[in-house]
Design a protein around this motif. Sequence first.
Motif, short mmCIF file in Angstrom:
data_model
loop_
_atom_site.label_atom_id
_atom_site.label_comp_id
_atom_site.label_asym_id
_atom_site.label_seq_id
_atom_site.Cartn_x
_atom_site.Cartn_y
_atom_site.Cartn_z
N THR A 182 0.83 -1.11 -0.02
CA THR A 182 0.02 0.14 -0.11
C THR A 182 0.81 1.22 0.02
O THR A 182 0.55 2.30 -0.57
CB THR A 182 -0.98 0.02 1.23
OG1 THR A 182 -1.61 -1.06 1.16
CG2 THR A 182 -1.67 1.42 1.17
N GLU A 238 2.47 1.91 -3.42
CA GLU A 238 1.50 2.41 -4.29
C GLU A 238 1.10 3.94 -3.95
O GLU A 238 0.73 4.72 -4.99
CB GLU A 238 0.08 1.81 -4.13
CG GLU A 238 -1.16 2.04 -5.15
CD GLU A 238 -2.29 1.32 -4.52
OE1 GLU A 238 -3.55 1.79 -5.28
OE2 GLU A 238 -2.33 0.09 -4.02
N CYS A 239 1.03 4.25 -2.69
CA CYS A 239 0.94 5.62 -2.47
C CYS A 239 2.13 6.34 -2.80
O CYS A 239 2.04 7.62 -3.13
CB CYS A 239 0.74 5.70 -0.68
SG CYS A 239 0.39 7.55 -0.23
N LEU A 270 1.75 7.31 -6.27
CA LEU A 270 0.63 8.71 -6.55
C LEU A 270 1.36 9.81 -6.24
O LEU A 270 0.92 10.94 -6.61
CB LEU A 270 -0.27 8.22 -5.50
CG LEU A 270 -1.63 6.84 -5.96
CD1 LEU A 270 -2.42 6.68 -4.89
CD2 LEU A 270 -2.14 7.26 -7.58
N TYR A 296 -0.33 12.92 -13.77
CA TYR A 296 -1.60 12.06 -13.60
C TYR A 296 -2.44 12.29 -14.94
O TYR A 296 -2.34 13.59 -15.37
CB TYR A 296 -2.33 12.25 -12.48
CG TYR A 296 -2.54 13.76 -12.08
CD1 TYR A 296 -3.74 14.28 -12.47
CD2 TYR A 296 -1.76 14.43 -11.36
CE1 TYR A 296 -4.06 15.85 -12.24
CE2 TYR A 296 -2.09 15.75 -10.67
CZ TYR A 296 -3.28 16.31 -11.39
OH TYR A 296 -3.33 17.64 -11.10
N LEU A 349 -9.84 10.94 -12.03
CA LEU A 349 -9.35 9.60 -11.74
C LEU A 349 -8.18 9.63 -10.68
O LEU A 349 -8.30 8.72 -9.78
CB LEU A 349 -8.48 9.11 -13.14
CG LEU A 349 -7.72 7.41 -12.87
CD1 LEU A 349 -8.99 6.77 -12.44
CD2 LEU A 349 -7.13 7.48 -14.10
N MET A 350 -7.39 10.72 -10.63
CA MET A 350 -6.68 10.67 -9.46
C MET A 350 -7.16 11.04 -8.12
O MET A 350 -6.94 10.42 -7.06
CB MET A 350 -5.66 11.82 -9.68
CG MET A 350 -4.54 12.19 -8.37
SD MET A 350 -3.72 10.89 -8.09
CE MET A 350 -2.54 10.63 -9.40
N SER A 367 -10.14 9.66 -7.34
CA SER A 367 -10.57 8.34 -6.99
C SER A 367 -9.20 7.55 -6.35
O SER A 367 -9.54 6.89 -5.40
CB SER A 367 -11.35 7.60 -8.29
OG SER A 367 -11.60 6.29 -8.06
N ASP A 368 -8.39 7.27 -7.05
CA ASP A 368 -7.14 6.72 -6.63
C ASP A 368 -6.70 7.10 -5.19
O ASP A 368 -6.34 6.44 -4.31
CB ASP A 368 -6.14 7.03 -7.49
CG ASP A 368 -6.20 6.38 -8.86
OD1 ASP A 368 -7.20 5.38 -9.08
OD2 ASP A 368 -5.45 6.53 -9.91
N LEU A 369 -6.93 8.48 -5.02
CA LEU A 369 -6.50 8.74 -3.61
C LEU A 369 -7.39 8.61 -2.70
O LEU A 369 -6.94 8.14 -1.39
CB LEU A 369 -6.40 10.23 -3.55
CG LEU A 369 -5.36 11.00 -4.29
CD1 LEU A 369 -5.08 12.65 -4.35
CD2 LEU A 369 -3.63 10.54 -4.05
N VAL A 422 -9.17 5.71 -2.47
CA VAL A 422 -8.75 4.24 -2.42
C VAL A 422 -7.62 4.04 -1.55
O VAL A 422 -7.88 3.17 -0.69
CB VAL A 422 -8.71 3.46 -3.83
CG1 VAL A 422 -8.25 2.09 -3.63
CG2 VAL A 422 -9.98 3.57 -4.55
N ILE A 423 -6.59 4.74 -1.74
CA ILE A 423 -5.35 4.44 -0.89
C ILE A 423 -5.69 4.88 0.42
O ILE A 423 -5.13 4.36 1.46
CB ILE A 423 -4.21 5.29 -1.61
CG1 ILE A 423 -2.83 4.59 -1.10
CG2 ILE A 423 -4.14 6.91 -1.22
CD1 ILE A 423 -2.67 3.13 -1.82
#
Length: 579
Positions: A88, A91-92, A95, A104, A109-110, A112-114, A116-117
């Motif tokens: 994790t 992955e962070c 980002l 990005y 989308l970014m 959303s990714d943030l 999730v993380i």
Amino acid sequence: MGDEDGIRDSKPEQNLPETSTGSSTLRQVIEFLTSLISLSHSVRVFAAKWQVIRKKLEELHSGLLAAENCDSCENSSVFALVPVIFSTVNECYDLARRCVDLSYSGKLLMQSDLDVICAKLDRHVRKLSYIYTTGTLTQRYALVVSRPGLGACKDDMKFYMRDLLTRMKVGDLVMKRKALINLHEVVVEDEKYVKVIVEVNDIVNMLVNFLDSPEVEIQEESAKVVSLIAGFDCYKGVLIGAGIIAPLIRVLECGSDLGKEGAARCLQKLTENSDNAWSFSAHGGVTALLKICTSDDCKGELVGPACGVLRNLVGVEEIKRFMIEEGAVSTFIKLVKCKDEGIQVNSIEFIQNIASGDELIRQMVIREGGIRALLRLFDPKWSYSCKIRQIALRAIENICFPSISSISTLLNCGFVDQLLHYIRNGEVSIQELALKVAFRLCGTSEEAKKAMGDAGFMPELVKFLNAKSFEVREMAAEALSGLVLVTKNRKKFVQDDQNIALLLQLLDPDERNSGNKKFLISILMSLTNCNSGRKRIASSGYLKNIEKLAEAEVCDAKRLVRRLNKNRFRLMLSGIWHS
């Protein structure tokens, strides 16, 4: 190479070596988190989301540091989480780099990714927290961070605070209590730590949560720390924002004596701002405090601040009415009679505040024996401190003087004799206060003037006409000018030749250390209303002082000379008529 490039190039290896031990793997993840937290400060986009993520990263970092200080056989549950956490964090990190580079593909989308993380990090934090609540971390394996010395830099102070926070989060009962004790000690030693406590995320929330701890020692130590923080006006809002009112009231209701004392002291400081009164009342705080004040088992260390909280709340009319309905007046009159001076002081101030500007409540205080209780504290026959006597005297003045009927009650209870005793024999501080009260009493009613004249106030006031303080001289002169308006008092005053001689002597135009000439002349004008007074003034060797003032166009002096000359002319006509 820029700073951001340096941070990006410092990223550890992305894969954990399969041959690494649990401890070395944990160390790698901790270092990776440290690097990622540093990089997150360079992100300039999606600031709010990164602030939340950074908070989660710091919590994860603290939890893993605590695990590193445990024995390896005790933290196997933590080691099992490390590969998942590493994935994790990796992955962070990617980002974060993309946000720093603005590389990005799209904002939505970014975002959303943030999200999730952030959710993944939150799960890791909660899993670690669950593991630690089972008692994984123990005192004997914990690395103790030394307390920074006085004058330490802010970074060292923050590091120490974060270490204490980790111990409060994941330690066992002994470690939590020790961390709280250390926290209390550094704040007492250096108040700059209060700012650091507020700045380090989660400490305030942790302290508020500890107030509901089933462990008595944790609850007590937390109450002591938040009470210290509440002593700083700029941080009271932080405590209120953390929801501290309700937990403090629960401590008042169910906590230990020490816990209740800390909670009451904290609430006394917080309720100095009337904006917090409604929140306190809404959670049942008034009822809890009144119960404490009526309990025979409670000690002064608790009842004193409990009284202080209620005293702060009487300014809110609805809360005041509720207190009265609950019998607060009789409760606090009983507390005035107790032997603990701290309780007496707070109780007297409460009674003053609740009766201020309300005639009905003042009469209630008198009916239920409040004035007699205060007079006992002021009575020289009883051994109370000078401080408590002064507070009692101010309360008597504030409660009784606005009402003629209350003045009559005072006079019937021997107040005038008590007041005169302190004017004659009191220490300087209480003597001056007694003089001020006597000055005000003189202006309340004709009955008071007569009582003061009968008690022997006038000779004592004459002595103050020569005092060093102009304020004292002026008060004495004005009080005398009021007393001699009463016929009986005038006759008493002129019986002493020295009284008139002193008044005239003080009117010497060249005498700088005199009382207020306006009031001195007013006294002499009143004395001319009786034959003996006129004769003594006219025959005094200091009459020339009045004549000098009249020649200097002092209006009051000219009026006095005209009155004396008019009376002389009448005497001459009377003598001729009868010759």
